[in-house]
Design a protein around this motif. Structure first.
Motif, PDB file in Angstrom:
ATOM      1  N   ILE A 122      29.218  38.769  -8.941  1.00  0.00           N
ATOM      2  CA  ILE A 122      28.426  37.566  -8.640  1.00  0.00           C
ATOM      3  C   ILE A 122      29.355  36.376  -8.408  1.00  0.00           C
TER       4      ILE A 122
ATOM      5  N   TYR B 136      29.530  34.195  -5.064  1.00  0.00           N
ATOM      6  CA  TYR B 136      29.219  32.769  -5.204  1.00  0.00           C
ATOM      7  C   TYR B 136      30.322  31.932  -4.559  1.00  0.00           C
TER       8      TYR B 136
ATOM      9  N   ALA C 201      25.194  41.480  -5.027  1.00  0.00           N
ATOM     10  CA  ALA C 201      26.082  41.907  -6.105  1.00  0.00           C
ATOM     11  C   ALA C 201      25.642  43.222  -6.736  1.00  0.00           C
TER      12      ALA C 201
ATOM     13  N   ILE D 112      29.682  30.447 -14.405  1.00  0.00           N
ATOM     14  CA  ILE D 112      29.876  31.897 -14.258  1.00  0.00           C
ATOM     15  C   ILE D 112      31.174  32.321 -14.933  1.00  0.00           C
TER      16      ILE D 112
ATOM     17  N   ILE E  90      22.532  36.307  -3.564  1.00  0.00           N
ATOM     18  CA  ILE E  90      23.825  36.641  -4.174  1.00  0.00           C
ATOM     19  C   ILE E  90      23.654  37.753  -5.206  1.00  0.00           C
ATOM     20  N   PHE E  91      22.644  37.634  -6.051  1.00  0.00           N
ATOM     21  CA  PHE E  91      22.393  38.667  -7.053  1.00  0.00           C
ATOM     22  C   PHE E  91      22.068  40.000  -6.393  1.00  0.00           C
TER      23      PHE E  91
ATOM     24  N   VAL F  59      22.603  43.599  -8.637  1.00  0.00           N
ATOM     25  CA  VAL F  59      21.788  43.476  -9.846  1.00  0.00           C
ATOM     26  C   VAL F  59      20.659  44.507  -9.777  1.00  0.00           C
TER      27      VAL F  59
END
Length: 481
Positions: A73, A77, A193, A111, A189-190, A195
């Motif tokens: 993440i 980011y 990544a 983060i 973004i999540f 998630v």
């Protein structure tokens, strides 16, 4: 116009079930720039169901799995920081240099800080060395409803979503309907990544709709809310029937105590800090208390800062301030300025109406009121705009009494060259945070307040603990968790 109607539920971008269109407004032009959907109860239910379904597997994921996810993440980011900055500028009017600077930097800092906390957080340990079979476990609380504001959108989203994820919780995020665009990028973004489906969900909506559904929902175990004290009280009442944990980060009315021996630029730095982000900051030092021998000069200095600070379009580069977020916020601030004048405060800079050159957009003049008293409305109530109030004091005891004479207790500030006095005053101030001589808090410090500024803490290990239950186990057979 951006079409941003979809929600992120169960790992997919989905259409609303019973949504209502709403425009996102450019606060500098008053023109619509995007269309979102305000969800309804069915959308909230679907998001909670996805989070509940994902919780059994995510709650037992390993530290290494969660660390890998947070590190991915962070990488994405960083790659998308400029997009996030543009979204913040467009959705809530932060000048582009501020968005590309502090707004996005805070997200990256959070983060990084939570990664470090996760590396070392102790999720289980013996009660004490002589009672090793009495074991204490820290376990994820469950499904979390995260409700965030518009004034520092990235900061507040990541202070909630990341510790929830890192501790093994699943979540439903409801960002402010005033500033939802950056939240949609965070969801992207999540998703990129990796998630897992249902661990993070996003539903746009307002407080009366999705907000009420989430806070009262029987399958939500925790509500974390940042916003006004009025809304925090309503959320607490709405959540009471299901006896869920409620964590609140609410309003503030920060006092900046400037002693005669403070450094030369203390007043000007305090005034600039008050006006930053167009005054839309809960920890802004909006009440400047100045030792009487330095007071008249301080009023001149604060007035000079306000008069020299330009107000301009947020898309322009520079050190100016932009508009406030919307029409209701503009009207609220104008009303407070009118009240200050009516109550007899000495208006030394700014005042009612838009700044010269702006006949549209929600622009507010940086405003200074001197010679205020503790019974004035502008001293007692949170204005949430670029309005500074100033008062003299004679003794240290008076300064502490004035600073504490408020229902709020979020952040206070002390300016002095006397270290013994600085520490003594810091202990006496009834607030969750105290900043001495403009030394900013380190990443991972706890953020939160006393009294009507809320309960609970965000950031660092304290931010993790908000999302954990404590379990006591007797007869434990091993030191390993």
């Amino acid at each position: 116009m951006i079409d941003a109607r979809k929600f992120f539920i169960g790992g997919k971008w989905v259409d609303p079930i019973n949504g209502t269109d709403r425009h996102v407004i450019d606060s500098a032009t008053e023109d619509p720039i995007a269309t979102i959907s305000l969800g309804g109860s069915a959308d909230a239910d679907a998001a909670v169901a996805a989070a509940k379904s994902a919780f059994p597997s995510w709650s037992v994921s390993t530290r290494e799995e969660r660390l890998g996810l947070l590190e991915e993440i962070l990488a994405i980011y960083r790659r998308r920081r400029s997009e996030l900055a543009d979204a913040v500028t467009n959705e809530m009017g932060a000048p582009t240099d501020l968005s590309n600077g502090l707004h996005t930097a805070l997200g990256e800092i959070h983060i990084e800080a939570f990664i470090e906390v996760l590396k070392n957080f102790d999720f289980g340990h013996a009660l004490r060395p002589d009672r090793r079979r009495d074991h204490i476990l820290y376990e994820p609380i469950g499904v979390c409803a995260l409700i965030t504001p518009w004034n520092w959108p990235l900061n507040q989203m990541l202070l909630k979503v990341l510790p929830a994820m890192a501790t093994g919780c699943t979540s439903v995020l409801k960002p402010s309907e005033e500033a939802p665009l950056s939240a949609l990028i965070i969801a992207e973004i999540f998703d990129e990544a990796g998630v897992p489906a249902g661990v993070f969900n996003l539903v746009n909506g307002d407080g009366a709709g999705v907000g009420n559904c989430l806070t009262a929902h029987p399958d939500v175990d925790l509500v974390s809310f940042t916003g006004s004290t009025r809304a925090g009280v309503a959320i607490t009442k709405n959540a009471a029937d299901t006896v869920k944990r409620v964590s609140l980060e609410l309003g503030g009315k920060g006092a900046n105590i400037i002693f005669a021996d403070a450094v030369e630029n203390a007043v000007k730095a305090g005034a600039r800090r008050c006006f930053n982000n167009s005054g839309q900051t809960c920890i802004a030092p909006t009440r400047m208390l100045v030792e009487r021998s330095r007071y008249d000069q301080a009023v001149k200095e604060a007035t000079e800062v306000a008069e020299s600070l330009s107000v301009d379009l947020p898309q322009k580069s520079g050190a100016h301030i932009g508009p406030v977020v919307n029409a209701s916020q503009f009207d609220r601030i104008q009303n407070y300025i009118d009240i200050g004048i009516q109550e007899g405060a000495n208006l030394t800079a700014g005042g009612p109406g838009r700044p010269d050159g702006h006949n549209r957009g929600y622009f507010v003049k940086p405003t200074v009121f001197a010679d205020c008293t503790t019974d004035m409305t502008i001293v007692k109530e949170e204005i949430f705009g670029p309005v500074l109030t100033m008062m003299p004091f004679d003794t240290e005891e008076d300064a502490i009494a004035f600073a504490n004479d408020t229902p709020f207790g979020l952040a206070n500030y002390i300016q002095t060259s006397d270290g013994v006095r600085a520490n003594r005053v810091a202990r006496a101030l009834r607030s969750g945070m105290v900043e001495i001589n403009n030394e900013v808090r380190a990443p991972g410090s706890p953020f939160g307040g006393y009294k009507q500024s809320g309960n609970g803490r965000e950031g660092g290990t304290w931010g993790f603990e908000e999302f954990l239950e404590v379990k006591s186990v007797t007869g434990w057979f091993s030191d390993e968790v």
